[in-house]
Motif scaffolding. Structure first.
Motif, PDB file in Angstrom:
ATOM      1  N   UNK A 191       5.298  -7.270   9.042  1.00 15.25           N
ATOM      2  CA  UNK A 191       6.082  -7.413   7.860  1.00 15.25           C
ATOM      3  C   UNK A 191       7.410  -7.404   7.491  1.00 15.25           C
ATOM      4  N   UNK A 192       7.972  -7.095   6.752  1.00 16.18           N
ATOM      5  CA  UNK A 192       9.485  -7.510   6.188  1.00 16.18           C
ATOM      6  C   UNK A 192      10.415  -6.594   7.054  1.00 16.18           C
ATOM      7  N   UNK A 193      11.243  -7.135   7.837  1.00 12.57           N
ATOM      8  CA  UNK A 193      12.312  -6.251   8.562  1.00 12.57           C
ATOM      9  C   UNK A 193      12.705  -5.185   7.774  1.00 12.57           C
ATOM     10  N   UNK A 196       0.888  -1.329   0.034  1.00 15.20           N
ATOM     11  CA  UNK A 196      -0.030  -0.180   0.059  1.00 15.20           C
ATOM     12  C   UNK A 196       0.985   1.156   0.028  1.00 15.20           C
ATOM     13  N   UNK A 198       2.289 -15.107   2.546  1.00 15.78           N
ATOM     14  CA  UNK A 198       2.492 -13.988   3.695  1.00 15.78           C
ATOM     15  C   UNK A 198       2.492 -14.954   4.903  1.00 15.78           C
ATOM     16  N   UNK A 221      -8.442 -13.504   3.131  1.00 17.20           N
ATOM     17  CA  UNK A 221      -7.315 -14.324   3.185  1.00 17.20           C
ATOM     18  C   UNK A 221      -6.122 -13.750   2.238  1.00 17.20           C
ATOM     19  N   UNK A 264      10.705  -2.932   2.017  1.00 19.69           N
ATOM     20  CA  UNK A 264      11.901  -3.352   1.889  1.00 19.69           C
ATOM     21  C   UNK A 264      12.406  -4.281   0.891  1.00 19.69           C
ATOM     22  N   UNK A 286      -2.499 -12.433  12.012  1.00 20.04           N
ATOM     23  CA  UNK A 286      -3.035 -12.827  10.704  1.00 20.04           C
ATOM     24  C   UNK A 286      -4.582 -13.311  11.176  1.00 20.04           C
ATOM     25  N   UNK A 329      -3.861  -3.746   6.085  1.00 24.51           N
ATOM     26  CA  UNK A 329      -3.039  -2.941   6.753  1.00 24.51           C
ATOM     27  C   UNK A 329      -1.830  -2.561   5.989  1.00 24.51           C
ATOM     28  N   UNK A 330      -1.545  -3.353   5.141  1.00 23.26           N
ATOM     29  CA  UNK A 330      -0.244  -3.375   4.534  1.00 23.26           C
ATOM     30  C   UNK A 330      -0.424  -3.188   3.090  1.00 23.26           C
ATOM     31  N   UNK A 331      -1.342  -3.891   2.247  1.00 19.95           N
ATOM     32  CA  UNK A 331      -1.537  -4.246   0.887  1.00 19.95           C
ATOM     33  C   UNK A 331      -2.676  -3.686   0.144  1.00 19.95           C
ATOM     34  N   UNK A 377      -2.919  -4.954  14.250  1.00 18.64           N
ATOM     35  CA  UNK A 377      -1.685  -4.553  13.305  1.00 18.64           C
ATOM     36  C   UNK A 377      -1.363  -5.584  12.486  1.00 18.64           C
ATOM     37  N   UNK A 378       0.038  -5.612  12.203  1.00 16.59           N
ATOM     38  CA  UNK A 378       0.571  -6.407  11.177  1.00 16.59           C
ATOM     39  C   UNK A 378       1.875  -6.272  11.416  1.00 16.59           C
ATOM     40  N   UNK A 400       3.041  -9.669  -5.299  1.00 15.20           N
ATOM     41  CA  UNK A 400       2.765 -11.051  -5.462  1.00 15.20           C
ATOM     42  C   UNK A 400       1.704 -11.067  -6.459  1.00 15.20           C
ATOM     43  N   UNK A 408      -1.757   0.759  10.986  1.00 17.12           N
ATOM     44  CA  UNK A 408      -1.966   1.801  10.165  1.00 17.12           C
ATOM     45  C   UNK A 408      -2.197   3.245  10.779  1.00 17.12           C
ATOM     46  N   UNK A 463       3.690  -3.148  12.536  1.00 15.02           N
ATOM     47  CA  UNK A 463       2.994  -1.893  11.774  1.00 15.02           C
ATOM     48  C   UNK A 463       1.625  -1.885  12.239  1.00 15.02           C
ATOM     49  N   UNK A 495      -3.748  -8.363   3.101  1.00 17.36           N
ATOM     50  CA  UNK A 495      -3.728  -7.556   4.360  1.00 17.36           C
ATOM     51  C   UNK A 495      -3.889  -6.176   4.181  1.00 17.36           C
ATOM     52  N   UNK A 514      -0.231 -16.290   7.197  1.00 17.67           N
ATOM     53  CA  UNK A 514      -1.787 -16.200   6.511  1.00 17.67           C
ATOM     54  C   UNK A 514      -2.348 -17.568   6.290  1.00 17.67           C
TER      55      UNK A 514
END
Lengths: 84, 226
Positions: free
Chosen positions: B106-108, A13, B61, A68, A19, B97, A73-75, B103-104, A43, B155, B153, A71, B64
């Motif tokens: 995600x990648x470091x 998003x 993910x 499913x 990263x 998930x 929050x992120x995507x 929250x979430x 993806x 939002x 994370x 997400x 998930x």
């Protein structure tokens, strides 16, 4: 009932750090290729969906994304329905 | 004498921290049982551990694909009835998930898998947690971390979660907002943590600081609070 071919793209998003994208961009820069900027890494998923209409196929995909595959929050995502 | 209370450890395809949690439960006085993720925990289970590892290979993910396993679907009702849940590392990702924690993850950032001993500091949270009764505010604990997707994370930012964060890293390890290392749900009974208290319950291998978590839960069960 028809079978619809769906292509789903899920990507980070706006405003969320990416990263993976930054790492790939760094690798491209390491190849000393000029004039290339990697924007995002996401993806891809292709699938067949049985439905009575394009709209119903989209609704099924939206529901799957909500429950499913994405997400929120992120995507974010885009779904392409072949032939639509 | 009362029998040891039962602690269920859910095992997914790709879990690798199941034994760490089981042994930590056992040292704290629980009777651990391994539960296949396709099944549900025994009815007399008091606490559930969701272990670290790479459930379903972290495909698509992290966490998930594990969230809809039968053992996971049973957790909301288990928590509503007073049960305690801990999720460590991949287990934390799975709980997020599954919507049991906000929250979430995600990648470091900066990118990469990171494994090292870290120091976390305990914070005051709005809701007291049965997982933390032996951990006073300000206490510094040493636990190992080992993850590539531990960047917490939300939002709505730090203000939205600050009341529910029981541990922060002493410096930013992975890009997490507010150096968040762990999270509680609104009841305090669901506890997700990214570094591994379950790999710090034996002084012979570096630290016993994680034992406080499992002993706190045992206290709660022994006192009939869970």
């Amino acid at each position: 009932m028809a079978t619809y071919k769906i292509e789903l793209i899920v990507k980070p998003k706006a405003g969320v750090r990416d990263p993976q994208g930054e790492a790939v961009d760094g690798a491209v820069k390491g190849l000393e290729v000029k004039g290339v900027k990697v924007h995002q890494v996401g993806r891809y998923l292709s699938m067949d969906v049985d439905a009575r209409s394009t709209d119903e196929a989209k609704r099924i995909v939206d529901d799957l994304c909500k429950r499913l595959l994405v997400n929120p929050n992120l995507e974010t995502y885009t779904a392409r329905v072949e032939g639509a | 004498m009362n029998p040891r209370p039962k602690a269920a450890v859910i095992v997914f395809p790709g879990s690798n921290g199941d034994r760490d949690i089981a042994e930590s439960f056992e040292r704290a006085g629980f009777a651990p049982v391994y539960v296949d993720s396709r099944e549900t925990a025994p009815a007399d289970t008091k606490v559930v551990g969701v272990p670290g590892g790479f459930s379903y290979g972290d495909y698509w993910r992290a966490g998930m694909l594990a969230r809809y396993a039968p053992a996971m679907r049973a957790l909301p009702e288990f928590v509503a009835k007073g049960g305690l849940v801990i999720g460590v590392c991949n287990g934390f990702q799975i709980l997020v998930e599954a919507g049991l924690l906000p929250g979430a993850l995600t990648y470091n950032n900066p990118p990469g898998f990171k494994h090292k001993w870290v120091t976390v500091e305990a914070r005051e949270t709005k809701q007291k947690s049965p997982w933390l009764t032996r951990v006073p505010r300000g206490m510094k604990l040493r636990w190992p971390m080992a993850h590539g997707e531990g960047n917490y994370y939300h939002p709505d930012g730090w203000d939205a979660i600050a009341d529910n964060v029981p541990f922060v890293y002493d410096r930013n390890m992975n890009g997490s907002i507010g150096n968040t290392a762990a999270m509680l749900d609104s009841t305090g009974r669901v506890f997700g943590v990214m570094p591994h208290p379950d790999r710090a319950t034996d002084p012979h291998i570096g630290s016993n600081d994680g034992a406080l978590i499992f002993e706190s839960a045992h206290d709660a069960v022994a006192q009939g609070l869970a």
